[in-house]
Motif scaffolding. Structure first.
Motif, PDB file in Angstrom:
ATOM      1  N   SER A 161      -0.854  -5.312 -14.457  1.00  0.00           N
ATOM      2  CA  SER A 161      -1.490  -5.383 -13.139  1.00  0.00           C
ATOM      3  C   SER A 161      -2.610  -6.425 -13.136  1.00  0.00           C
ATOM      4  O   SER A 161      -2.761  -7.189 -12.179  1.00  0.00           O
ATOM      5  N   GLN A 162      -3.394  -6.488 -14.215  1.00  0.00           N
ATOM      6  CA  GLN A 162      -4.470  -7.473 -14.311  1.00  0.00           C
ATOM      7  C   GLN A 162      -3.902  -8.895 -14.382  1.00  0.00           C
ATOM      8  O   GLN A 162      -4.424  -9.817 -13.761  1.00  0.00           O
ATOM      9  N   GLN A 163      -2.827  -9.043 -15.130  1.00  0.00           N
ATOM     10  CA  GLN A 163      -2.203 -10.360 -15.240  1.00  0.00           C
ATOM     11  C   GLN A 163      -1.654 -10.816 -13.882  1.00  0.00           C
ATOM     12  O   GLN A 163      -1.769 -11.989 -13.518  1.00  0.00           O
ATOM     13  N   THR A 164      -1.090  -9.900 -13.153  1.00  0.00           N
ATOM     14  CA  THR A 164      -0.571 -10.229 -11.823  1.00  0.00           C
ATOM     15  C   THR A 164      -1.706 -10.624 -10.890  1.00  0.00           C
ATOM     16  O   THR A 164      -1.585 -11.588 -10.121  1.00  0.00           O
ATOM     17  N   ALA A 165      -2.820  -9.917 -10.965  1.00  0.00           N
ATOM     18  CA  ALA A 165      -3.977 -10.239 -10.130  1.00  0.00           C
ATOM     19  C   ALA A 165      -4.536 -11.610 -10.492  1.00  0.00           C
ATOM     20  O   ALA A 165      -4.874 -12.416  -9.617  1.00  0.00           O
ATOM     21  N   LEU A 166      -4.637 -11.881 -11.795  1.00  0.00           N
ATOM     22  CA  LEU A 166      -5.127 -13.187 -12.231  1.00  0.00           C
ATOM     23  C   LEU A 166      -4.183 -14.310 -11.799  1.00  0.00           C
ATOM     24  O   LEU A 166      -4.617 -15.373 -11.353  1.00  0.00           O
ATOM     25  N   SER A 167      -2.918 -14.083 -11.918  1.00  0.00           N
ATOM     26  CA  SER A 167      -1.927 -15.072 -11.499  1.00  0.00           C
ATOM     27  C   SER A 167      -2.026 -15.328  -9.994  1.00  0.00           C
ATOM     28  O   SER A 167      -1.925 -16.473  -9.542  1.00  0.00           O
ATOM     29  N   SER A 168      -2.265 -14.273  -9.253  1.00  0.00           N
ATOM     30  CA  SER A 168      -2.425 -14.412  -7.808  1.00  0.00           C
ATOM     31  C   SER A 168      -3.655 -15.241  -7.471  1.00  0.00           C
ATOM     32  O   SER A 168      -3.626 -16.094  -6.569  1.00  0.00           O
ATOM     33  N   ARG A 169      -4.748 -15.018  -8.187  1.00  0.00           N
ATOM     34  CA  ARG A 169      -5.976 -15.804  -7.969  1.00  0.00           C
ATOM     35  C   ARG A 169      -5.759 -17.279  -8.307  1.00  0.00           C
ATOM     36  O   ARG A 169      -6.231 -18.168  -7.603  1.00  0.00           O
ATOM     37  N   VAL A 170      -5.057 -17.515  -9.422  1.00  0.00           N
ATOM     38  CA  VAL A 170      -4.767 -18.900  -9.816  1.00  0.00           C
ATOM     39  C   VAL A 170      -3.938 -19.580  -8.733  1.00  0.00           C
ATOM     40  O   VAL A 170      -4.212 -20.724  -8.345  1.00  0.00           O
ATOM     41  N   ASN A 171      -2.924 -18.885  -8.233  1.00  0.00           N
ATOM     42  CA  ASN A 171      -2.080 -19.445  -7.174  1.00  0.00           C
ATOM     43  C   ASN A 171      -2.897 -19.735  -5.910  1.00  0.00           C
ATOM     44  O   ASN A 171      -2.686 -20.762  -5.247  1.00  0.00           O
ATOM     45  N   GLU A 172      -3.815 -18.839  -5.585  1.00  0.00           N
ATOM     46  CA  GLU A 172      -4.669 -19.033  -4.413  1.00  0.00           C
ATOM     47  C   GLU A 172      -5.539 -20.277  -4.588  1.00  0.00           C
ATOM     48  O   GLU A 172      -5.679 -21.096  -3.677  1.00  0.00           O
ATOM     49  N   ARG A 173      -6.116 -20.445  -5.780  1.00  0.00           N
ATOM     50  CA  ARG A 173      -6.969 -21.613  -6.066  1.00  0.00           C
ATOM     51  C   ARG A 173      -6.151 -22.907  -6.007  1.00  0.00           C
ATOM     52  O   ARG A 173      -6.618 -23.923  -5.513  1.00  0.00           O
ATOM     53  N   MET A 174      -4.940 -22.837  -6.521  1.00  0.00           N
ATOM     54  CA  MET A 174      -4.082 -24.020  -6.478  1.00  0.00           C
ATOM     55  C   MET A 174      -3.733 -24.397  -5.037  1.00  0.00           C
ATOM     56  O   MET A 174      -3.694 -25.577  -4.686  1.00  0.00           O
ATOM     57  N   LEU A 175      -3.508 -23.408  -4.199  1.00  0.00           N
ATOM     58  CA  LEU A 175      -3.211 -23.649  -2.789  1.00  0.00           C
ATOM     59  C   LEU A 175      -4.416 -24.277  -2.087  1.00  0.00           C
ATOM     60  O   LEU A 175      -4.282 -25.252  -1.346  1.00  0.00           O
ATOM     61  N   ILE A 176      -5.594 -23.742  -2.356  1.00  0.00           N
ATOM     62  CA  ILE A 176      -6.825 -24.295  -1.773  1.00  0.00           C
ATOM     63  C   ILE A 176      -7.018 -25.746  -2.220  1.00  0.00           C
ATOM     64  O   ILE A 176      -7.353 -26.626  -1.421  1.00  0.00           O
ATOM     65  N   GLU A 177      -6.776 -26.005  -3.497  1.00  0.00           N
ATOM     66  CA  GLU A 177      -6.920 -27.358  -4.027  1.00  0.00           C
ATOM     67  C   GLU A 177      -5.917 -28.309  -3.373  1.00  0.00           C
ATOM     68  O   GLU A 177      -6.245 -29.444  -3.024  1.00  0.00           O
ATOM     69  N   ALA A 178      -4.690 -27.850  -3.185  1.00  0.00           N
ATOM     70  CA  ALA A 178      -3.656 -28.677  -2.554  1.00  0.00           C
ATOM     71  C   ALA A 178      -4.028 -28.980  -1.098  1.00  0.00           C
ATOM     72  O   ALA A 178      -3.836 -30.104  -0.628  1.00  0.00           O
ATOM     73  N   GLN A 179      -4.551 -27.977  -0.396  1.00  0.00           N
ATOM     74  CA  GLN A 179      -4.976 -28.187   0.981  1.00  0.00           C
ATOM     75  C   GLN A 179      -6.121 -29.198   1.056  1.00  0.00           C
ATOM     76  O   GLN A 179      -6.136 -30.079   1.918  1.00  0.00           O
ATOM     77  N   GLN A 180      -7.068 -29.098   0.141  1.00  0.00           N
ATOM     78  CA  GLN A 180      -8.187 -30.031   0.116  1.00  0.00           C
ATOM     79  C   GLN A 180      -7.705 -31.446  -0.196  1.00  0.00           C
ATOM     80  O   GLN A 180      -8.195 -32.423   0.366  1.00  0.00           O
TER      81      GLN A 180
END
Length: 81
Positions: A5-24
């Motif tokens: 569950s922690q790994q999934t949450a961390l992976s989700s955060r990484v994906n969110e950061r990558m999306l924000i970076e791509a948008q920027q």
């Protein structure tokens, strides 16, 4: 299970950061393209104005020469006819 569950949450955060970076990155590219287009437009206007000045100066010189020199070598504004 908790570790998964922690790994999934961390992976989700990484994906969110990558999306924000791509948008920027997209925003940055759009701003760069806008700036480049504005610069090109300004340079085009400057180049056009310079060409018009050169042509106008040449036209004025030609017009003055054609007004002053008459056929047969007579120049307007002199006492000799």
């Amino acid at each position: 299970m908790q570790n998964l569950s922690q790994q999934t949450a961390l992976s989700s955060r990484v994906n969110e950061r990558m999306l924000i970076e791509a948008q920027q990155a997209r925003i940055d590219r759009a701003l760069s393209n806008t700036l480049t287009a504005q610069t090109a437009k300004e340079l085009s206007a400057i180049n056009t104005a310079d060409r018009r000045k050169s042509v106008a100066a040449g036209n004025a010189a030609t017009q003055q020469a054609s007004l002053l020199i008459m056929p047969g070598g007579i120049t307007l504004g002199t006492d000799k006819q």
